[in-house]
Design an enzyme around this catalytic site. Structure first.
Site: not given
Ligand code: AGP
Length: 611
Positions: A2, A77, A103-104, A484, A488, A491
């Site tokens: 937060c 948050w 915050n915490g 994964e 990365k 994207e």
């Molecule tokens: C991951 O880097 C992407 N931003 C995307 O694949 C994301 O993981 C996916 O849209 C799922 O989002 P969520 O975890 O909020 O459901």
């Protein structure tokens, strides 16, 4: 996380607090509020939603915003208590004599709340924070500092707080334990905040509080004590960041900041959840008793994107440690394929945002078919968290970068804790469970160790930043990490990268290998390493450059690979964490070298709320 701001001085209070909140909004934006002293009373204005919504309400309620006074503000948050008006900060005691922003996480708030209610305190929220306001009020006998110190001594957990009192309109008391607090020292004015981004436009002279510090802040003096009210000396520091950089904690991008805060994010995820004595994990949000856990016949993990990759690691955990048949369903496919769901099937929805439409649809389909349903989310009060009604929050703090990083790490850790818990209601031996739990407790240290490889990873990334295609290959626990890592790179650098099981390459994709198509091979020292060494040889024979991850001290890998990223030795359960961090950094540095928009890549959104 937060955002907290407090001001005492002669500037227009409302503008100063709101400007501070806007600089801190990246820390959380579920709700926001301000409290200030007006005619010897505390006035509170708060709203659900972003700071802009609060500002609109303030302008409707306060004609002249030019006045100067003492005030505090907060942008939330949510951790405890869903985002709502009643759960927004600041929080007051029953008499309205004190206002607190926090915050915490106060871990013993429920017990304290019961004690305070028994004394007649009237609570207006579901938050842990409100307990602090009532405690101070109960302990106040005229000395503001003493009352705050006595209250803080009763708290377990973490706090960064700012408190005002109508009895002491010329001061703010701030304190920290585990959540940052910094004081900006101005000329006849002081501004206290969660981080320097809220105060850098007013002053560059700052005092950082240490854990267990309490500061009495007046416009022309700061008196810092420890929790026993003994004076302590804190240096005056000078900040040379520009305001924009400050929001990102000095990092160039939110993604890099979130990569680097994964050790503290994991600390927050596991806080209060590892019970070595009982050799289990405490996941009270799941709401299943041991008998219900023992009756689960199979698990389906429904998720998308990075969360689905975390789910794939979780699949291995549940089968390996708990002996429960588990599958991962791409959430969008889940409800259209007519899945087989039995009354004792557990569907686990994994979603950082808790708003992904495909995953939410899978939750609703599961409930319609009578499955047990649980959620693993990062955003408290999100739709998936609410509709599953049972689950575990990551407490990883807001993830701003579109490319998910710390959420993946914390999801994997959460799934590992679940697998241990489920296993302990079945055949997982006590000692084995303790071994895994102790490995989990060591993960933050392993993450810190892994991050030390960043300069070497940056060097390798620059070397390969001109590629157009790449393959990521892995086996066992590192197969999901290969997927994964490829995601990365895709994207944020727009390079076409594919993740494959290492054994699968020779069943077709190997036709694509050639000198300009590098292969990132995850060759850490876990079961199956000898097989991946062979796969690396197959790729090398097709002239593909090989970038490998390996365990420190493993010299075999460097005889095959062109470049090696060495990572700390750890169990196979934790290897996905150290390896994914290397791949996160690799993709970050490649994207940066290519001048890509890292925090907001083209065509993407942080949460895909459409099917
Ligand atoms: C991951 O880097 C992407 N931003 C995307 O694949 C994301 O993981 C996916 O849209 C799922 O989002 P969520 O975890 O909020 O459901």
């Amino acid at each position: 996380m937060c955002g907290i701001v407090g001001y005492v001085g002669n500037r227009p209070l409302i503008d100063t607090l709101i400007n501070g909140l806007k600089r801190l909004e990246y820390r959380g934006y579920d709700s926001s509020g301000i409290a200030f002293i007006e005619n010897n009373e505390i006035r509170v204005i708060k709203e659900v939603g972003k700071v802009a919504t609060l500002l609109k309400t303030i302008s409707q309620e306060i004609e002249n915003t030019e006045f100067s006074a003492t005030g505090i503000a907060h942008t939330r948050w949510a951790t405890h208590g869903e985002p709502s008006h009643r759960n927004s900060h600041p929080h007051l005691d029953s008499k309205g004599n004190f206002a607190v922003v926090h915050n915490g996480i106060i871990e013993n708030y429920a017990a304290l709340k019961g004690q305070l209610m028994a004394k007649g305190c009237k609570f207006n929220s579901d938050t842990d924070t409100e307990v602090i306001a009532h405690l101070i009020s109960e302990l106040y006998e005229g000395d503001f500092l003493k009352a705050v110190a006595a209250a803080l001594k009763q708290l377990n957990g973490t706090y960064g707080i700012a408190v005002i009192s109508k009895f002491h309109p010329d001061m703010i008391i701030a304190a920290r334990k585990g959540s940052p607090i910094v004081i900006g020292v101005g000329n006849e004015e002081m501004i206290v905040a969660s981080d320097i981004s809220a105060l850098i436009s007013y002053t560059r002279k700052v005092i950082y509080l240490d854990d267990n510090d309490i500061a009495v802040i007046k416009k022309n003096e700061v008196d810092i004590r420890n929790i026993d009210i003994i004076p302590v000396n804190r240096e005056l520091a000078h900040v040379d960041w520009d305001a924009g950089a400050a929001e990102k904690g000095g990092f160039d991008h939110f993604m890099l900041k979130e990569i680097y805060e994964q050790d503290s994010a994991v600390v927050n995820t596991i806080r209060g959840r590892i019970n070595i004595e009982e050799a289990t994990a405490i996941l009270s949000g799941l709401g299943f008793n041991p008998r219900e856990l023992a009756s689960i016949s199979n698990i389906i993990i429904a998720a998308c994107g990075t969360s689905m990759h975390a789910g794939l690691v979780g699949e291995y955990f549940f089968e390996d440690l708990a002996g429960i048949p588990t599958e991962v369903a791409q959430a969008a496919e889940f409800r259209y394929r007519n899945p087989i769901i039995r009354p004792d099937t557990l569907v686990i929805a994994v979603s950082q945002s808790g708003e992904t439409a495909d995953t939410l649809a899978a939750v609703r389909e599961s409930k319609n078919k009578g499955a047990l349903v649980a959620g693993i989310c990062n955003v408290v009060g999100s739709t998936i968290a609410r509709e599953t009604g049972s689950g575990i929050y990551l407490h990883a703090g807001p993830e701003i970068g579109v490319a998910s990083t710390k959420a993946f790490t914390c999801q994997v850790i959460t799934l590992l804790m679940m697998a241990v818990k489920f296993g302990r209601s079945r055949r997982l031996a006590r000692n084995r469970a303790i071994e895994v739990l102790e490995e989990i407790q060591n993960v933050p240290a392993l993450i810190k160790e892994t991050l030390k490889s960043a300069p070497e990873i940056e060097r390798i990334a620059k070397k390969y930043s001109g590629i157009d295609n790449a393959f990521y290959i892995g086996r066992g626990y590192l197969y999901p990490v290969a997927l994964e890592g490829a995601l990365k790179l895709k994207e944020i650098s727009y390079i076409h990268a594919e993740g494959y099981h290492a054994a699968e390459l020779k069943h077709g994709p190997i036709a694509l290998l050639e000198e300009k198509v590098p292969v990132i091979a995850l060759a850490n020292d876990i079961p199956g390493k000898d097989k991946i060494l062979s796969n690396m040889q197959e790729c090398k024979a097709r002239k593909s450059p090989i970038i490998a991850t390996a365990t420190i001290g493993d010299l075999e890998v460097q005889n095959i690979a062109n470049d090696v990223i060495y990572l700390p030795r750890c169990s196979e359960y934790v290897t996905p964490i150290v390896t994914v961090i290397a791949l996160q950094l690799f993709s970050y540095y490649v994207a940066r070298e290519r001048g890509c928009s890292i925090d907001q890549p083209r065509n993407l959104a942080k949460s895909v709320t459409v099917e």
